[in-house]
Design a protein around this motif. Structure first.
Motif, PDB file in Angstrom:
ATOM      1  N   VAL A   1       0.836  -1.200   0.000  1.00 41.66           N
ATOM      2  CA  VAL A   1       0.000   0.000   0.000  1.00 41.66           C
ATOM      3  C   VAL A   1       0.871   1.250   0.000  1.00 41.66           C
ATOM      4  O   VAL A   1       0.577   2.231  -0.696  1.00 41.66           O
ATOM      5  CB  VAL A   1      -0.955  -0.014   1.213  1.00 41.66           C
ATOM      6  CG1 VAL A   1      -1.742   1.284   1.298  1.00 41.66           C
ATOM      7  CG2 VAL A   1      -1.910  -1.193   1.129  1.00 41.66           C
ATOM      8  N   PHE A   2       1.971   1.212   0.745  1.00 40.41           N
ATOM      9  CA  PHE A   2       2.851   2.384   0.765  1.00 40.41           C
ATOM     10  C   PHE A   2       3.495   2.603  -0.605  1.00 40.41           C
ATOM     11  O   PHE A   2       3.775   3.751  -0.986  1.00 40.41           O
ATOM     12  CB  PHE A   2       3.939   2.232   1.825  1.00 40.41           C
ATOM     13  CG  PHE A   2       4.684   3.507   2.108  1.00 40.41           C
ATOM     14  CD1 PHE A   2       4.283   4.340   3.129  1.00 40.41           C
ATOM     15  CD2 PHE A   2       5.767   3.896   1.334  1.00 40.41           C
ATOM     16  CE1 PHE A   2       4.939   5.526   3.381  1.00 40.41           C
ATOM     17  CE2 PHE A   2       6.437   5.074   1.581  1.00 40.41           C
ATOM     18  CZ  PHE A   2       6.023   5.901   2.606  1.00 40.41           C
ATOM     19  N   SER A   3       3.743   1.532  -1.350  1.00 38.20           N
ATOM     20  CA  SER A   3       4.305   1.706  -2.686  1.00 38.20           C
ATOM     21  C   SER A   3       3.328   2.453  -3.589  1.00 38.20           C
ATOM     22  O   SER A   3       3.746   3.283  -4.412  1.00 38.20           O
ATOM     23  CB  SER A   3       4.665   0.348  -3.288  1.00 38.20           C
ATOM     24  OG  SER A   3       3.499  -0.422  -3.544  1.00 38.20           O
ATOM     25  N   TYR A   4       1.993   2.188  -3.442  1.00 43.32           N
ATOM     26  CA  TYR A   4       1.002   2.976  -4.177  1.00 43.32           C
ATOM     27  C   TYR A   4       1.071   4.444  -3.741  1.00 43.32           C
ATOM     28  O   TYR A   4       0.998   5.351  -4.579  1.00 43.32           O
ATOM     29  CB  TYR A   4      -0.405   2.432  -3.924  1.00 43.32           C
ATOM     30  CG  TYR A   4      -0.644   1.033  -4.407  1.00 43.32           C
ATOM     31  CD1 TYR A   4       0.040   0.518  -5.508  1.00 43.32           C
ATOM     32  CD2 TYR A   4      -1.564   0.193  -3.771  1.00 43.32           C
ATOM     33  CE1 TYR A   4      -0.184  -0.773  -5.949  1.00 43.32           C
ATOM     34  CE2 TYR A   4      -1.794  -1.094  -4.213  1.00 43.32           C
ATOM     35  CZ  TYR A   4      -1.091  -1.574  -5.296  1.00 43.32           C
ATOM     36  OH  TYR A   4      -1.316  -2.851  -5.726  1.00 43.32           O
ATOM     37  N   TYR A   5       1.180   4.629  -2.456  1.00 44.87           N
ATOM     38  CA  TYR A   5       1.288   5.985  -1.888  1.00 44.87           C
ATOM     39  C   TYR A   5       2.523   6.699  -2.446  1.00 44.87           C
ATOM     40  O   TYR A   5       2.474   7.883  -2.796  1.00 44.87           O
ATOM     41  CB  TYR A   5       1.358   5.848  -0.371  1.00 44.87           C
ATOM     42  CG  TYR A   5       1.309   7.123   0.423  1.00 44.87           C
ATOM     43  CD1 TYR A   5       0.099   7.747   0.711  1.00 44.87           C
ATOM     44  CD2 TYR A   5       2.469   7.691   0.937  1.00 44.87           C
ATOM     45  CE1 TYR A   5       0.053   8.894   1.475  1.00 44.87           C
ATOM     46  CE2 TYR A   5       2.432   8.839   1.701  1.00 44.87           C
ATOM     47  CZ  TYR A   5       1.220   9.444   1.968  1.00 44.87           C
ATOM     48  OH  TYR A   5       1.178  10.587   2.720  1.00 44.87           O
ATOM     49  N   HIS A   6       3.619   5.959  -2.551  1.00 44.94           N
ATOM     50  CA  HIS A   6       4.863   6.527  -3.077  1.00 44.94           C
ATOM     51  C   HIS A   6       4.759   6.801  -4.572  1.00 44.94           C
ATOM     52  O   HIS A   6       5.186   7.860  -5.050  1.00 44.94           O
ATOM     53  CB  HIS A   6       6.023   5.563  -2.797  1.00 44.94           C
ATOM     54  CG  HIS A   6       7.268   5.856  -3.574  1.00 44.94           C
ATOM     55  ND1 HIS A   6       8.086   6.932  -3.298  1.00 44.94           N
ATOM     56  CD2 HIS A   6       7.834   5.212  -4.637  1.00 44.94           C
ATOM     57  CE1 HIS A   6       9.100   6.939  -4.139  1.00 44.94           C
ATOM     58  NE2 HIS A   6       8.973   5.902  -4.965  1.00 44.94           N
ATOM     59  N   ASN A   7       4.200   5.865  -5.325  1.00 47.01           N
ATOM     60  CA  ASN A   7       4.098   6.039  -6.776  1.00 47.01           C
ATOM     61  C   ASN A   7       3.222   7.227  -7.151  1.00 47.01           C
ATOM     62  O   ASN A   7       3.423   7.849  -8.201  1.00 47.01           O
ATOM     63  CB  ASN A   7       3.543   4.765  -7.417  1.00 47.01           C
ATOM     64  CG  ASN A   7       4.490   3.595  -7.274  1.00 47.01           C
ATOM     65  OD1 ASN A   7       5.704   3.771  -7.115  1.00 47.01           O
ATOM     66  ND2 ASN A   7       3.953   2.379  -7.316  1.00 47.01           N
ATOM     67  N   ALA A   8       2.251   7.540  -6.283  1.00 43.76           N
ATOM     68  CA  ALA A   8       1.399   8.704  -6.532  1.00 43.76           C
ATOM     69  C   ALA A   8       2.077  10.013  -6.130  1.00 43.76           C
ATOM     70  O   ALA A   8       1.514  11.087  -6.363  1.00 43.76           O
ATOM     71  CB  ALA A   8       0.076   8.557  -5.790  1.00 43.76           C
ATOM     72  N   GLY A   9       3.265   9.923  -5.541  1.00 43.17           N
ATOM     73  CA  GLY A   9       3.989  11.123  -5.133  1.00 43.17           C
ATOM     74  C   GLY A   9       3.546  11.708  -3.820  1.00 43.17           C
ATOM     75  O   GLY A   9       3.932  12.830  -3.467  1.00 43.17           O
ATOM     76  N   TYR A  10       2.760  10.942  -3.047  1.00 43.46           N
ATOM     77  CA  TYR A  10       2.230  11.478  -1.798  1.00 43.46           C
ATOM     78  C   TYR A  10       3.262  11.474  -0.674  1.00 43.46           C
ATOM     79  O   TYR A  10       3.099  12.192   0.322  1.00 43.46           O
ATOM     80  CB  TYR A  10       1.001  10.679  -1.358  1.00 43.46           C
ATOM     81  CG  TYR A  10      -0.157  10.723  -2.324  1.00 43.46           C
ATOM     82  CD1 TYR A  10      -0.318  11.806  -3.195  1.00 43.46           C
ATOM     83  CD2 TYR A  10      -1.092   9.705  -2.367  1.00 43.46           C
ATOM     84  CE1 TYR A  10      -1.380  11.853  -4.085  1.00 43.46           C
ATOM     85  CE2 TYR A  10      -2.164   9.741  -3.254  1.00 43.46           C
ATOM     86  CZ  TYR A  10      -2.298  10.818  -4.118  1.00 43.46           C
ATOM     87  OH  TYR A  10      -3.352  10.861  -4.997  1.00 43.46           O
TER      88      TYR A  10
END
Length: 690
Positions: A506-515
């Motif tokens: 889930v954090f990788s999604y958060y990271h990929n979105a630039g958040y």
């Protein structure tokens, strides 16, 4: 001489010894007591065994009809009636427990333990002693659950006093004069700056990154009062608290007290908060509780745990003083508007969530238990829910602010009970409670709407919500990781590893979105929980295990993300230091060493260059840096031992000889091993522990 005495002659028909029955040696059975005798035995006053339908005395001895008088038998009648009443009461208790709501079952059990029965005449179940016959007036006093009243004092502040308090009857509560009015001179809301553009930018950053997760007040009410210069839902204290927190999401140097020192970000706004808070001494209001919570969150992100805990404790005290946890019922002369009632609920549940988050972070019992909650969750107003969330790239998507906030509150309720079971000295966290918490968490996950799944286009609050969920799973299974529990389809160790992997996914999604460029203070704790599981797996697993490579990769990413977030929050740097201590003495893969000790790799490269140039002074300094920084690293230990025999401590001629060339070659091999085993870019990485 007399005749001898002879034994008596036995009779011929006397039985032999073999035919004589032995005397009974077992104890005699006590005669059974009977309730009453039959009518014939009572008339002739003979013993009756009370057998039904006819006693043995009448049938075997007197050979006459046996009759019992059940109507006239008072003893038997009372016993039968008592048994019947007991059976009826048992049936009613069982039926009551089966049909009662979940939150009333505990009350019913407590009544049974206390007085041995329950009042089945009332569906809510007030306690009633069986032997005591209360009058109607007494019964009313016993059954009424008085929570006290919310009263308004001379200053206009609402306060709560319980019905057992002697202060409940005081309608006008005198207050001590504050040290000074809550005023500002440089501007309407803050003295730090008159730059409205900067203030607007910081407010936008707050409502983009922080508000969707920690909903402590109504955004619409706050902005309305901010625009109209009213101080019901907006105040200088609250505005400065928001600006102090939002400053950590800004790259502008104007938000620092020292433009060249990033660690001073937001200090000017926070200093004004403390001055305004001193001026508010002796008062309680919604904006004070909200501002104190934001000050606590900012201090926690800055790594100051003690001050964070103290500020948040004051926020909870103000909330309880205002009676935010109770239904809003005032005296007839004063009433809350529907808007104010909603804002009170929003503030209380926002504080409730923060309390559980930081109690989990500190490993403590929550300060605000679920037992004090007497209000429902905030209402969902579709018009406000449709307000879009604007990302930094100016794209918009549905915010669902309050719906997501309610999901945080539901998770926090489960977390609160789990923390109480884990850390209360009077409770025991056993497998039964683990099953209960796990089923509730899984049920929550199944019930959430589809748009709250951690998809790539989700808003940041959704990603943080699921990382929060996985963190709770790691928390409750942590005491059982090394146990095999047959009642679970997976072992606690497998559940923990899967939760940690899912959290990192889930954090990788958060990271990929630039958040992750604008992270929340909760995230370092979540990544630390996952990293702790991965480090334990590094101890118990081998390179041939199926999950070894994924675990190593996820642990590496945890370290990399924490280093990136340390630019925003000092708490991330402290979290890295914790991982550094946990990893001390472990034989980690080279790629993890490169991620965890980037400054060591840079030092190795410098040592290689200094050895080749025979710069003895530079060599000595580099080895001292290694010795003080990563003494537990096995390669650095080897390198230091090599230097003791042929490195910087040798003479100048030896330093220029083949010994240093061998050391330089070994250092080159070590650097090559690290570079081949990891593909991380070390440029620009700094030691977060300095």
């Amino acid at each position: 001489m007399g005749r001898p005495i002879l034994p008596k002659q036995e009779e011929r028909d006397s039985p032999g010894l073999e035919s004589v029955k032995p005397v009974r040696t077992t104890p005699s059975i006590k005669r059974r007591c009977i309730s009453s005798a039959c009518v014939p035995c009572r008339k002739r006053k003979s013993k009756c065994d009370g057998a039904m339908p006819a006693c043995s005395t009448c049938t075997a001895v007197y050979r006459m009809e046996c009759v019992y008088d059940h109507e006239g038998d008072r003893r038997r009648k009372s016993t039968t009636e008592k048994d019947r009443k007991g059976t009826d009461m048992l049936d009613k208790i069982v039926a009551r427990i089966r049909t009662a709501p979940e939150n009333e079952v505990g009350t019913i059990v407590d009544q049974l333990r206390t007085i041995g029965t329950i009042d089945t005449s009332n569906p809510i179940g007030p306690m009633k002693h069986e032997k005591r016959k209360s009058t109607d007036e007494e019964r009313e006093q016993i059954t009424v659950k008085d929570m006290g009243k919310l009263q308004m004092d001379d200053c206009g502040d609402v306060r709560h006093f319980g019905h057992s308090s002697n202060l409940e009857s005081i309608h006008s509560w005198p207050r001590r004069v504050a040290l000074g009015p809550q005023t500002t001179t440089g501007g309407l809301w803050t003295n730090v700056t008159t730059d409205n553009e900067l203030i607007t930018e910081l407010l936008d950053l707050y409502f983009i990154w922080h508000h969707p997760v920690h909903v402590l007040f109504s955004k619409s009410c706050f902005l309305s009062d901010l625009k109209r210069q009213r101080r019901k839902y907006c105040s200088p204290l609250l505005v400065n608290a928001i600006l102090a927190l939002a400053a950590h999401y800004s790259d502008r140097t104007e938000v620092r007290s020292d433009p060249d020192d990033p660690s001073t970000t937001g200090n000017l706004f926070f200093a004004e908060c403390r001055q305004l808070l001193l001026a508010e001494e002796g008062h309680s209001s919604l904006t004070i509780a909200q501002a104190l919570a934001l000050m606590a969150l900012r201090e926690a992100g800055c790594g100051r745990d003690t001050t964070s805990w103290m500020y948040f404790g004051r926020a909870l005290h103000v909330a309880l003083d205002l009676g935010l946890h109770l239904p809003a019922k005032l005296e007839a002369s004063t009433q809350f508007s529907p808007t104010e009632m909603e804002v009170r609920k929003i503030t209380f549940w926002g504080l409730f969530v923060v309390d559980k988050l930081w109690s989990m972070h500190f490993g403590r019992i929550p300060q605000l238990p679920s037992s004090v909650v007497g209000i429902p969750k905030p209402s969902v107003i579709q018009q406000l829910e449709a307000e879009p969330w604007i990302s930094p790239d100016r794209t918009s998507r549905s915010g669902h602010i309050m719906e997501i906030a309610i999901q945080y509150a539901e998770l926090s309720e489960v977390l609160g009970h789990a923390l109480a079971a884990l850390h209360s000295p009077k409770q025991q966290f056993d497998v039964a409670k683990l099953h209960d918490f796990y089923s509730k968490l899984r049920g929550w996950r199944r019930r959430i709407p589809k748009y709250m799944d951690p998809q790539e286009d989700a808003v940041p609050a959704v990603f943080v919500l699921h990382m929060f969920y996985q963190s709770i799973l790691l928390l409750i299974f942590r005491p059982f990781r090394q146990l095999a529990i047959n009642s679970f389809s997976e072992t606690p160790r497998q559940i923990s590893v899967n939760a940690a992997i899912e959290l990192c996914t889930v954090f990788s999604y958060y990271h990929n979105a630039g958040y992750d460029s604008r992270p929340l203070g909760l995230l370092p704790h979540a990544l630390l929980s996952a990293a702790h599981v991965f480090l334990q797996e590094q101890i118990h697993s081998t390179t041939t295990d199926e999950l070894y490579l994924p675990i190593t990769s996820h642990l590496e990413q945890c370290i990399v993300h924490l280093r990136k977030m340390s630019a925003t929050w000092e708490l991330s740097s402290q979290t890295l230091h914790v991982i550094w201590n946990l990893a001390a003495g472990l034989e980690l893969p080279a790629r993890l060493k490169k991620a965890l000790y980037p400054e060591t790799i840079s030092s190795l490269a410098s040592i290689q260059a200094s050895i080749l140039t025979s710069d003895l002074n530079n060599q000595t300094a580099m080895f001292s840096e290694l010795d003080s920084g990563v003494a537990t690293d096995s390669e650095c230990k080897w390198l230091k031992s090599a230097s003791d025999s042929g490195g910087p401590s040798s003479s100048a001629s030896a330093a220029a000889g083949s010994g240093n060339m061998d050391i330089a070659a070994s250092v080159a091999d070590l650097l090559r091993e690290v570079e081949d085993d990891a593909d991380l870019d070390m440029d620009g990485w700094a030691d977060p522990f300095e």
